[in-house]
Design an enzyme around this catalytic site. Structure first.
Site, PDB file in Angstrom:
ATOM      1  N   HIS A   1      80.265 -19.091  35.264  1.00  0.00           N
ATOM      2  CA  HIS A   1      80.546 -20.522  35.447  1.00  0.00           C
ATOM      3  C   HIS A   1      82.036 -20.759  35.704  1.00  0.00           C
ATOM      4  CE1 HIS A   1      76.775 -20.441  33.158  1.00  0.00           C
ATOM      5  NE2 HIS A   1      76.507 -21.632  33.668  1.00  0.00           N
TER       6      HIS A   1
ATOM      7  N   GLU B   1      69.382 -22.286  45.277  1.00  0.00           N
ATOM      8  CA  GLU B   1      70.534 -22.607  46.119  1.00  0.00           C
ATOM      9  C   GLU B   1      70.263 -22.298  47.589  1.00  0.00           C
ATOM     10  OE1 GLU B   1      71.710 -22.626  42.039  1.00  0.00           O
ATOM     11  OE2 GLU B   1      70.727 -21.029  43.205  1.00  0.00           O
TER      12      GLU B   1
ATOM     13  N   GLN C   1      75.640 -26.587  41.539  1.00  0.00           N
ATOM     14  CA  GLN C   1      76.039 -26.973  40.189  1.00  0.00           C
ATOM     15  C   GLN C   1      77.304 -26.273  39.703  1.00  0.00           C
ATOM     16  OE1 GLN C   1      73.392 -26.315  36.534  1.00  0.00           O
ATOM     17  NE2 GLN C   1      72.928 -28.425  37.124  1.00  0.00           N
ATOM     18  N   PHE C   2      77.451 -25.004  40.003  1.00  0.00           N
ATOM     19  CA  PHE C   2      78.674 -24.237  39.768  1.00  0.00           C
ATOM     20  C   PHE C   2      78.893 -23.340  40.986  1.00  0.00           C
ATOM     21  CE2 PHE C   2      77.379 -25.340  35.507  1.00  0.00           C
ATOM     22  CZ  PHE C   2      78.575 -25.608  34.842  1.00  0.00           C
TER      23      PHE C   2
END
Length: 353
Positions: free
Chosen positions: A145, A76, A98-99
């Protein structure tokens, strides 16, 4: 299956309008902007060939090629660093984290580089970056998540924070974010990707395609950042919410028969304080609902602003209904969310004042 994920054909409602769920609306916005502007580039972990873990980027690599829709390593910090460089040299990158739980390794790049680049370069460079990320709970994703980190970014000068609650708004707001010359955090409430959760333990009360807010026009349109939406008018109290909580709060008010005005903030920064102020001056009471934990959540900032601006109109203390100050409880996430019981109790307290 070969190539990237193929997009599903949009469906029409009984009224003949084009109806999308939020995933499809986000994909549509990306498609529109990539077609309009060759500088728009989409990338992230699994965002290219696979079309994203939630399929929000499905079909884009197939249509626009690997140089404009591509996969990134699991880094990230690297994703955000690359996005800053892209933006500085004329591209309009739309990186996907992505999350939202995984955005922290890239936080320094967002805060120390993207947010400050315009100022530190005296306007020579900008950061026209739109950082998309699914956020919040509701899919039993566990502690890593399901987090709601929006308040961490609303504190940072130079960054805008946007959270849609409907497919129609998701498309219009995302287009506006991509066109913005400053970095925008675009948090997507994954709990309502496929349908509006209006209840507490409910599955989606209705598919998006049967919901009035799923009507999503074809082609280009934008919704100005910093403009809230009054989704339900009322006189008895004002309810401020965003993302999934808009649907939950609205449903509670309807079921209780309360004459409440429900405002979907849509954009936390910039914030439509004028709409909030006008509503609270009318009703005299204010309830704030958000999924993130309570302490230093964005509701605290909202409460301070309402207190500062509407003090002489308030007829009761401002109420907040939020997530609890605990690590995200995987097995108890439905107790963690603000739901009909806690929201209803807060409404009762306000109406008794």
């Amino acid at each position: 299956m070969s190539g990237s994920q193929t997009k599903k054909k949009p469906q029409q409602g009984a009224d003949g309008e084009r109806r999308l769920n939020m995933i499809e609306a986000i994909n549509d916005a990306l498609d529109v902007m990539m077609e309009r502007d060759e500088n728009v580039v989409v990338f992230g972990e699994d965002a290219g060939y696979f079309g994203g873990v939630f399929r929000c980027t499905a079909g884009l690599q197939e249509k626009y090629g690997k140089s404009r829709a591509f996969d990134a390593p699991i880094s990230e910090c690297g994703i955000m660093g690359v996005a800053v460089g892209m933006g500085a040299y004329g591209l309009r990158p739309v990186p996907e984290i992505q999350f939202a739980d995984y955005i922290y390794p890239g936080y320094d790049q967002i805060v120390s580089e993207a947010a400050r680049l315009r100022y530190r370069s005296a306007g020579e460079f900008t950061s026209p970056i739109t950082i998309r990320s699914p956020y919040g709970g509701g899919i039993f994703g566990g502690q890593t998540h399901s987090q709601s980190p929006e308040a961490l970014f609303t504190h940072i000068s130079g960054v805008k924070t946007v959270i849609p609650s409907t497919p129609h708004d998701a498309k219009g707001l995302l287009i506006a974010a991509i066109e913005d010359n400053d970095p925008v955090l675009f948090f997507e409430p994954k709990r309502i990707y496929n349908g509006p959760f209006e209840g507490y333990y409910d599955k989606p009360a209705a598919a998006w395609r049967s919901h009035p807010d799923s009507a999503t026009p074809e082609g280009y349109y934008r919704i100005e950042l910093g403009k809230a939406n009054v989704v339900r008018e009322g006189e008895a109290l004002t309810v401020l919410a965003y993302g999934t909580m808009v649907h939950v709060a609205k449903k509670v008010c309807e079921e209780k028969g309360v004459d409440a005005e429900v405002i979907d903030l849509r954009s936390l920064v910039p914030l439509d304080i004028d709409t909030i102020e006008a509503s609270v001056e009318k009703t005299g009471k204010c309830l704030i609902v958000h999924e993130a934990s309570r302490t230093s959540g964005f509701g605290a900032e909202l409460s301070a602003l309402v207190q500062e601006r509407c003090f002489y109109h308030l007829e009761a203390p401002i109420e907040r209904v939020t997530g609890f100050d605990t690590p995200y409880p995987h097995s108890l996430e439905w107790a963690y969310f603000p739901g009909p019981v806690r929201i209803g109790q807060a409404i009762d307290r306000l109406l008794q004042e």
